[in-house]
Scaffold this motif. Structure first.
Motif, PDB file in Angstrom:
ATOM      1  N   GLY A   1      -0.826  -4.715   7.193  1.00 29.61           N
ATOM      2  CA  GLY A   1      -0.689  -3.956   5.949  1.00 29.61           C
ATOM      3  C   GLY A   1      -1.946  -3.992   5.082  1.00 29.61           C
ATOM      4  O   GLY A   1      -2.057  -3.243   4.106  1.00 29.61           O
TER       5      GLY A   1
ATOM      6  N   SER B   1      -5.826   0.330   5.814  1.00 28.93           N
ATOM      7  CA  SER B   1      -5.321   1.504   5.089  1.00 28.93           C
ATOM      8  C   SER B   1      -6.190   2.722   5.368  1.00 28.93           C
ATOM      9  O   SER B   1      -7.238   2.619   6.011  1.00 28.93           O
TER      10      SER B   1
ATOM     11  N   ARG C   1       4.722   2.236   8.622  1.00 28.73           N
ATOM     12  CA  ARG C   1       3.868   2.300   7.424  1.00 28.73           C
ATOM     13  C   ARG C   1       4.231   3.537   6.608  1.00 28.73           C
ATOM     14  O   ARG C   1       4.739   4.520   7.145  1.00 28.73           O
ATOM     15  N   ARG C   2       3.917   3.469   5.328  1.00 28.36           N
ATOM     16  CA  ARG C   2       4.213   4.580   4.422  1.00 28.36           C
ATOM     17  C   ARG C   2       3.069   5.596   4.446  1.00 28.36           C
ATOM     18  O   ARG C   2       1.908   5.221   4.278  1.00 28.36           O
TER      19      ARG C   2
ATOM     20  N   GLU D   1       8.289   7.054   5.540  1.00 29.99           N
ATOM     21  CA  GLU D   1       8.135   5.831   6.335  1.00 29.99           C
ATOM     22  C   GLU D   1       7.968   6.273   7.793  1.00 29.99           C
ATOM     23  O   GLU D   1       8.894   6.841   8.373  1.00 29.99           O
TER      24      GLU D   1
ATOM     25  N   GLN E   1      -0.226  -2.061   2.298  1.00 27.76           N
ATOM     26  CA  GLN E   1       1.175  -2.449   2.138  1.00 27.76           C
ATOM     27  C   GLN E   1       1.274  -3.955   2.325  1.00 27.76           C
ATOM     28  O   GLN E   1       1.404  -4.433   3.466  1.00 27.76           O
TER      29      GLN E   1
ATOM     30  N   THR F   1       3.157  -6.347   5.200  1.00 31.52           N
ATOM     31  CA  THR F   1       3.326  -5.795   6.546  1.00 31.52           C
ATOM     32  C   THR F   1       2.400  -6.554   7.486  1.00 31.52           C
ATOM     33  O   THR F   1       1.181  -6.495   7.350  1.00 31.52           O
TER      34      THR F   1
END
Ligand SMILES: O=C(O)CCC(=O)C(=O)O
Length: 194
Positions: free
Chosen positions: A104, A107, A133-134, A151, A175, A178
């Motif tokens: 997480g 990114s 992951r978003r 998601e 995130q 994660t």
């Protein structure tokens, strides 16, 4: 599932496009088959390492965010997924960018896939493998447009279409918490070399 956005943009989302077994197999094969690298980018005048690893394949070079990815052959697994995504989406994709988020802490910043080589209003398909992951899809201009937070889990397929790349930006924020690794494959159709 079709998610209509404003101004002629839309998202098509299938959370279980690949079965868990197919997704497991693709994830472990892509880890080994692709040639992963961490590239430097310039952010606010400073050279830093991109917060993820990347790999790619396609007959044409692809230029984005100030870097050029030279032509590279599809590996067997990336080629099989390309063929399947082409049929599913009905688009003649010819390039894939793979992003490997180690946890997480890795990114991708908000951006649009709007390079001239993609032509106007391109279709872009993302296959997601590994840790969920978003993905944030956010209007470039605020008035009256809704932000979507999706998601993307193991085996999910997301297609961004219509005017999405013109009116929206997307990204994968950090995130915290994660732990697992995620690989995303982003399929595009390049009309010409950069
Ligand atoms: O990892 C993701 O789901 C997003 C990938 C992406 O936005 C891109 O490759 O342009």
């Amino acid at each position: 599932m079709r998610i209509p956005l404003a101004s002629g943009a839309w998202l098509d989302y299938d959370a279980t496009w690949l079965s868990p077994d197919e997704a497991d197999e693709a994830l472990s094969a892509l880890r080994d088959e692709l040639t992963w690298e961490q590239r430097e980018i310039v952010l606010f005048g400073r050279r830093i390492l991109q917060p993820r690893f990347i790999a790619w394949a396609g007959d044409l070079g692809y230029r984005y965010s100030g870097q050029t990815l030279e032509p590279r052959a599809f590996t067997p697994t990336a080629g099989r997924l390309l063929a399947r995504v082409r049929v599913q989406v009905g688009a003649s994709f010819n390039h894939v960018l793979a992003n490997r988020y180690r946890s997480g802490d890795d990114s991708m910043g908000l951006h649009a896939d709007d390079e001239p080589e993609l032509g106007p209003d391109p279709l872009v398909a993302i296959v997601s493998l590994g840790a969920a992951r978003r993905l944030v899809v956010k209007p470039r201009r605020k008035e009256g447009h809704e932000r979507q937070d999706l998601e993307l889990g193991h085996g999910a397929l997301l297609v961004m279409g219509g005017t999405c790349q013109r009116h929206y930006v997307h990204g994968v924020p950090r995130q915290a918490g994660t732990k697992g690794e995620r690989i995303s494959l982003t399929f595009r159709r390049l009309l010409r070399a950069p």
